[in-house]
Design a protein around this motif. Structure first.
Motif, PDB file in Angstrom:
ATOM      1  N   VAL A   1      12.939   8.204-143.420  1.00 32.14           N
ATOM      2  CA  VAL A   1      12.885   9.652-143.635  1.00 32.14           C
ATOM      3  C   VAL A   1      13.208   9.956-145.088  1.00 32.14           C
ATOM      4  CG1 VAL A   1      13.448  10.276-141.263  1.00 32.14           C
ATOM      5  CG2 VAL A   1      15.293   9.911-142.912  1.00 32.14           C
ATOM      6  N   GLN A   2      12.792  11.158-145.516  1.00 28.91           N
ATOM      7  CA  GLN A   2      13.016  11.604-146.892  1.00 28.91           C
ATOM      8  C   GLN A   2      14.237  12.524-146.909  1.00 28.91           C
ATOM      9  OE1 GLN A   2      10.938  10.261-148.981  1.00 28.91           O
ATOM     10  NE2 GLN A   2      11.401  11.251-150.945  1.00 28.91           N
ATOM     11  N   THR A   3      15.334  12.029-147.468  1.00 29.11           N
ATOM     12  CA  THR A   3      16.568  12.802-147.435  1.00 29.11           C
ATOM     13  C   THR A   3      17.566  12.210-148.427  1.00 29.11           C
ATOM     14  OG1 THR A   3      18.289  13.677-145.998  1.00 29.11           O
ATOM     15  CG2 THR A   3      17.576  11.447-145.558  1.00 29.11           C
ATOM     16  N   ASP A   4      18.741  12.808-148.473  1.00 28.75           N
ATOM     17  CA  ASP A   4      19.852  12.255-149.241  1.00 28.75           C
ATOM     18  C   ASP A   4      20.656  11.360-148.310  1.00 28.75           C
ATOM     19  OD1 ASP A   4      22.666  12.055-150.177  1.00 28.75           O
ATOM     20  OD2 ASP A   4      21.946  13.301-151.825  1.00 28.75           O
TER      21      ASP A   4
ATOM     22  N   GLU B   1      12.787  13.885-135.208  1.00 28.16           N
ATOM     23  CA  GLU B   1      13.881  14.700-134.696  1.00 28.16           C
ATOM     24  C   GLU B   1      15.014  13.779-134.268  1.00 28.16           C
ATOM     25  OE1 GLU B   1      13.977  17.405-130.963  1.00 28.16           O
ATOM     26  OE2 GLU B   1      13.195  18.651-132.618  1.00 28.16           O
ATOM     27  N   LEU B   2      16.063  13.761-135.073  1.00 25.35           N
ATOM     28  CA  LEU B   2      17.237  12.941-134.789  1.00 25.35           C
ATOM     29  C   LEU B   2      18.133  13.722-133.834  1.00 25.35           C
ATOM     30  CD1 LEU B   2      19.284  10.953-137.422  1.00 25.35           C
ATOM     31  CD2 LEU B   2      20.408  12.119-135.544  1.00 25.35           C
ATOM     32  N   GLN B   3      18.443  13.125-132.681  1.00 25.83           N
ATOM     33  CA  GLN B   3      19.196  13.822-131.647  1.00 25.83           C
ATOM     34  C   GLN B   3      20.495  13.099-131.336  1.00 25.83           C
ATOM     35  OE1 GLN B   3      16.454  14.185-128.326  1.00 25.83           O
ATOM     36  NE2 GLN B   3      15.673  16.132-129.100  1.00 25.83           N
TER      37      GLN B   3
ATOM     38  N   HIS C   1      16.893  20.667-143.552  1.00 22.48           N
ATOM     39  CA  HIS C   1      16.706  19.952-142.293  1.00 22.48           C
ATOM     40  C   HIS C   1      17.121  20.897-141.157  1.00 22.48           C
ATOM     41  CE1 HIS C   1      15.948  16.626-144.761  1.00 22.48           C
ATOM     42  NE2 HIS C   1      17.089  15.969-144.676  1.00 22.48           N
ATOM     43  N   PRO C   2      16.195  21.599-140.517  1.00 25.87           N
ATOM     44  CA  PRO C   2      16.568  22.553-139.459  1.00 25.87           C
ATOM     45  C   PRO C   2      17.380  21.883-138.359  1.00 25.87           C
ATOM     46  CG  PRO C   2      14.251  22.774-140.054  1.00 25.87           C
ATOM     47  CD  PRO C   2      14.741  21.532-140.734  1.00 25.87           C
ATOM     48  N   ILE C   3      18.417  22.564-137.921  1.00 26.51           N
ATOM     49  CA  ILE C   3      19.274  22.039-136.853  1.00 26.51           C
ATOM     50  C   ILE C   3      19.233  22.982-135.670  1.00 26.51           C
ATOM     51  CG2 ILE C   3      21.337  23.151-137.815  1.00 26.51           C
ATOM     52  CD1 ILE C   3      22.922  20.721-136.754  1.00 26.51           C
ATOM     53  N   GLN C   4      19.170  22.415-134.483  1.00 23.77           N
ATOM     54  CA  GLN C   4      19.121  23.202-133.247  1.00 23.77           C
ATOM     55  C   GLN C   4      20.146  22.652-132.262  1.00 23.77           C
ATOM     56  OE1 GLN C   4      15.035  22.968-131.946  1.00 23.77           O
ATOM     57  NE2 GLN C   4      14.428  24.757-133.134  1.00 23.77           N
TER      58      GLN C   4
ATOM     59  N   ARG D   1      15.874  17.998-137.673  1.00 18.01           N
ATOM     60  CA  ARG D   1      14.460  17.718-137.950  1.00 18.01           C
ATOM     61  C   ARG D   1      14.351  17.185-139.373  1.00 18.01           C
ATOM     62  NH1 ARG D   1      10.238  19.427-134.859  1.00 18.01           N
ATOM     63  NH2 ARG D   1       8.154  19.338-135.763  1.00 18.01           N
ATOM     64  N   LEU D   2      13.914  15.923-139.492  1.00 14.17           N
ATOM     65  CA  LEU D   2      13.866  15.232-140.777  1.00 14.17           C
ATOM     66  C   LEU D   2      12.423  14.941-141.163  1.00 14.17           C
ATOM     67  CD1 LEU D   2      16.653  12.609-139.955  1.00 14.17           C
ATOM     68  CD2 LEU D   2      16.946  14.853-140.993  1.00 14.17           C
TER      69      LEU D   2
END
Length: 757
Positions: A526-529, A565-567, A614-617, A631-632
């Motif tokens: 994934v593209q992130t820090d 989607e990391l859960q 990164h939206p979080i639900q 969501r990554l």
């Protein structure tokens, strides 16, 4: 007579005087008043005059309806001056009439009779010129002519001749004070167009301002705008009910029925609601709050009482409530002016137009009308509406000033909050230093404590210090996020490596509670820090472990369109819908089963999710568990990605219980682990395999073992760690317990720094 008298009189207060009922028979005396001379075509002539008209007199209803079938001109009684009635008394008799002679000295025969009154249901106009008699009828809702002020009927008055006119008015409900005017058709057309334009312009302005207020309410969610718009519409409806719009467009008779009293009640209640929301009644004086609520309840109860009392009783009750309402509003404004900003002065000024209207009506009721000789045209219906426009405009200015002041206060609060966050973000070292020193002093104190109870107290002290340090670190992290100090470094990150690190650090916590902590294997990137995502996942997993008493925690990924989607799913107590809405709020501590709220950790997760986009639900079922989803953005494995180096090896020489715990922890952190029964076996194995760290329990470390380790060339660069040891050479690191998670983290950080140098 001044127009103010008539304008006030048109308020609708009924006249108490009693007129003599007179049948129109052939025995009635002829009209002996002076004729009304029509000498100009460019000015209106007042019909109701002590010098040129008979004054109002009562007619028996049966005579009125029987005359409607006749063609003979009704005769008029000759009334003395003390019997002259300037106003129709519909209270004593539903049929009122007035008569006059006109002398048309102009060359125009087309004239219009205008009556500024929408109360009567039917008008009958009798005209007699010479021997020629004409009868004209106007019914409510069917008038051919009219404007904002009243109804009208076209008359034909021959030039150079005198014409007798009798105007009869029939009202089934209580009527209102009329102005009756006579003017040429051309003049009436121009005058009526001007009147309608001015009146309709005021109506349009009110409607436009009300719609604008409702839009402001929808955008700002400020209830004051809503109640300002509703009150403006209700008061406008009250004024429109006095005018011609209902009759002209809908054919509705102008009657004071139940709807009229409901309009007044709704207007009063909406004005109270607007005033209460503007002054923030919930935060104000308790007595003022009680008075507002009491008046609102009374205003809404009055329509239910109205059908059972007389008209004048209803009018008196509404007048009493209205005056009490305005008094309460004015007192509230004065209280606010003393304690708050100048927009409350504008708020006070906004009520003055309505107070003027109410005060003028009260003055009219007690005025002396005996000296009034003529009723002139009244524009009360128009200037009342413009006073209402002024009332709304002033309150709009007050609302705009209030919103501006609130924005300034909000900007100042944001500035102070940012300044505080920056100070906290840049003061991390100063705040952590005392806590760090406390830990050092506690470690230095340990050798001097020999009693088990004292050592137990010291352990609890250091545990509390560690918890305080973690909490402070979370607060500092949150302040750094709010201050914008943390800037993400976006790159491709392998989720599996992140899972391994989280599992290695938190598996022990799950084991201590008897929970299963599982991670689904994945090969996705994934593209992130990486550091910030690691902190988010750690917080989510540790939070799930904390609030789960049985079952376990599952961490995995689901594929979505162009994303992962990391859960984090747990089998904990779950949350209600209200708790879900507050779960990320640091200032709200929600309840979940027997546990308190989520605290600072989830607030940090929310801030990091917004920072990284990164939206979080959250989804949860009370009593079943919760699921947090991140969501990554999905990416490909980098082409130049180097294969993972062979993991470093840690040699363990300790009892079985501690050995199992340490093995799980170090393997989860990416190290290879080998266990040995003795130090000599570990030293022998180090000859063939490079050992990065040797961890020994103090019970297995005697002088020969220490000497053996110091002479082993293969352990020259190895990190040496002893568990539960009292005194060792200075190059050894000491752990108080094999299960002290904080010290294990510090040990690996030290080893990493040593390897980098």
């Amino acid at each position: 007579m001044s127009s103010g008298f008539v304008q006030a009189r048109a308020e609708g207060l009924l006249v108490e005087e009693h007129s003599t009922e007179t049948s129109l028979t052939q025995d009635s005396l002829p009209l002996t008043t002076q004729p009304l001379v029509l000498a100009s075509t460019s000015e209106p002539y007042s019909v109701v005059s002590r010098t040129t008209s008979s004054g109002y007199f009562a007619v028996q209803p049966e005579d009125f309806f029987s005359l409607s079938q006749q063609t003979e001109m009704p005769q008029v009684p000759n009334l003395s001056d003390d019997q002259f009635e300037l106003f129709p008394d519909y209270r004593s008799n539903p049929v009122q009439a007035i008569a006059l002679r006109v002398d048309n000295q102009t060359s125009t025969k087309d004239w219009v009779l205008h009556v500024s009154n929408f109360g009567p249901d039917q008008y009958v106009v009798w005209l007699k010129t010479g021997q020629e008699i004409e009868r004209l009828t106007v019914e409510a809702g069917h008038q051919p002519l009219g404007n904002a002020l009243g109804r009208a009927i076209s008359l034909s008055l021959p030039a150079g001749e005198q014409t007798e006119i009798v105007l009869q008015q029939y009202a089934t409900h209580k009527g209102w004070i009329p102005y009756v005017g006579l003017m040429t058709a051309e003049h009436y057309s121009q005058w009526s167009a001007r009147v309608d334009f001015i009146y309709q312009a005021a109506v349009g302005v009110i409607l436009g301002l009300s719609v604008a207020g409702l839009l402001c309410w929808l955008l700002l969610r400020e209830p004051t705008f809503f109640w300002a718009s509703i009150s403006a519409l209700c008061v406008s409806l009250y004024y429109l009910e006095h005018g011609y719009l209902f009759e002209h467009f809908y054919g509705v008779k102008h009657q004071r029925g139940d709807s009229f009293w409901w309009i007044i009640s709704l207007s009063s209640a909406s004005l109270l609601a607007f005033a209460g929301s503007f002054i923030q009644l919930g935060k104000g004086c308790k007595a003022l709050k009680i008075s507002f609520y009491s008046l609102g309840i009374i205003a809404m109860l009055l329509p239910f009482i109205a059908p059972y009392v007389s008209f004048f009783t209803k009018a008196a009750l509404y007048a009493l409530v209205t005056n009490a309402l305005m008094l309460a509003i004015l007192i509230s404004a004065l209280i606010k002016i003393r304690s708050s900003g100048r927009y409350y002065l504008m708020y006070l000024l906004g009520w003055l137009p309505l107070c003027f209207t109410i005060g003028q009506s009260a003055w009219f009721f007690f005025a002396d009308w005996s000296e009034v000789s003529q009723l002139d045209v009244s524009y009360k219906l128009i200037w009342e509406f413009y006073l209402h426009v002024l009332h709304v405009l002033i309150h709009i200015i007050a609302l705009v000033d209030r919103v501006r002041r609130m924005r300034i206060e909000k900007a100042e609060a944001v500035r102070l909050s940012n300044a505080k966050s920056l100070y906290m973000a840049h003061s991390s070292h100063d705040l952590h230093q005392p806590i760090y020193c406390m830990n050092l002093y506690a470690d230095a104190l340990r050798p001097f404590l020999k009693q088990p109870q004292a050592l137990e107290i010291l352990d609890k002290l250091q545990t509390s210090q560690s918890a305080m340090s973690r909490s402070l670190q979370q607060i500092m992290d949150l302040n750094r996020l709010e201050a914008g100090v943390i800037q993400p470094q976006i790159q491709a990150v392998a989720l599996q490596s992140l899972f391994n690190e989280v599992q290695g650090e938190l598996a022990i916590l799950a084991q201590e509670k008897g929970l299963k902590l599982r991670f689904c294997a994945t090969t996705r990137w994934v593209q992130t820090d990486p550091d910030l995502l690691l902190r988010m996942v750690k917080n989510l997993v540790s939070n799930a472990i904390r609030y789960t008493e049985k079952g376990g925690v599952l961490v995995g990924c689901r594929h979505r369109a162009g994303a992962i989607e990391l859960q984090v799913i747990d089998t904990g107590q779950g949350m209600s819908d209200d708790a879900i809405s507050q779960v990320f709020d640091i200032y709200q501590r929600v309840s979940s089963g027997e546990q308190d709220g989520a605290g600072i950790g989830l607030s940090i997760v929310k801030h990091l999710a917004e920072l990284l986009n990164h939206p979080i639900q959250v989804s949860s079922r009370l009593g079943q568990g919760s699921c947090f989803s991140l969501r990554l953005p999905l990416t490909e494995k980098p082409v130049n990605c180097q294969p993972l180096a062979k993991p470093e090896t840690i040699a363990l020489v300790c009892p079985e219980a501690g050995q199992r715990y340490l093995t799980d922890y170090f393997m989860a952190q990416g190290f290879g682990v080998e266990s040995f029964a003795s130090v000599s076996a570990a030293v022998a194995a180090a000859v063939d395999n490079q050992i990065a760290m040797l961890v020994c329990h103090a019970s297995l470390l005697a002088e020969p073992e220490l000497e053996l380790i110091s002479q082993a060339a293969s352990l020259k660069n190895c990190t040496l760690v002893a568990i539960d040891a009292d005194s060792l050479p200075s190059h050894w690191l000491q752990l108080r317990s094999a299960m002290n998670l904080i010290q294990l983290r510090a040990l690996l950080n030290f080893h990493q720094r040593k390897a980098n140098h």
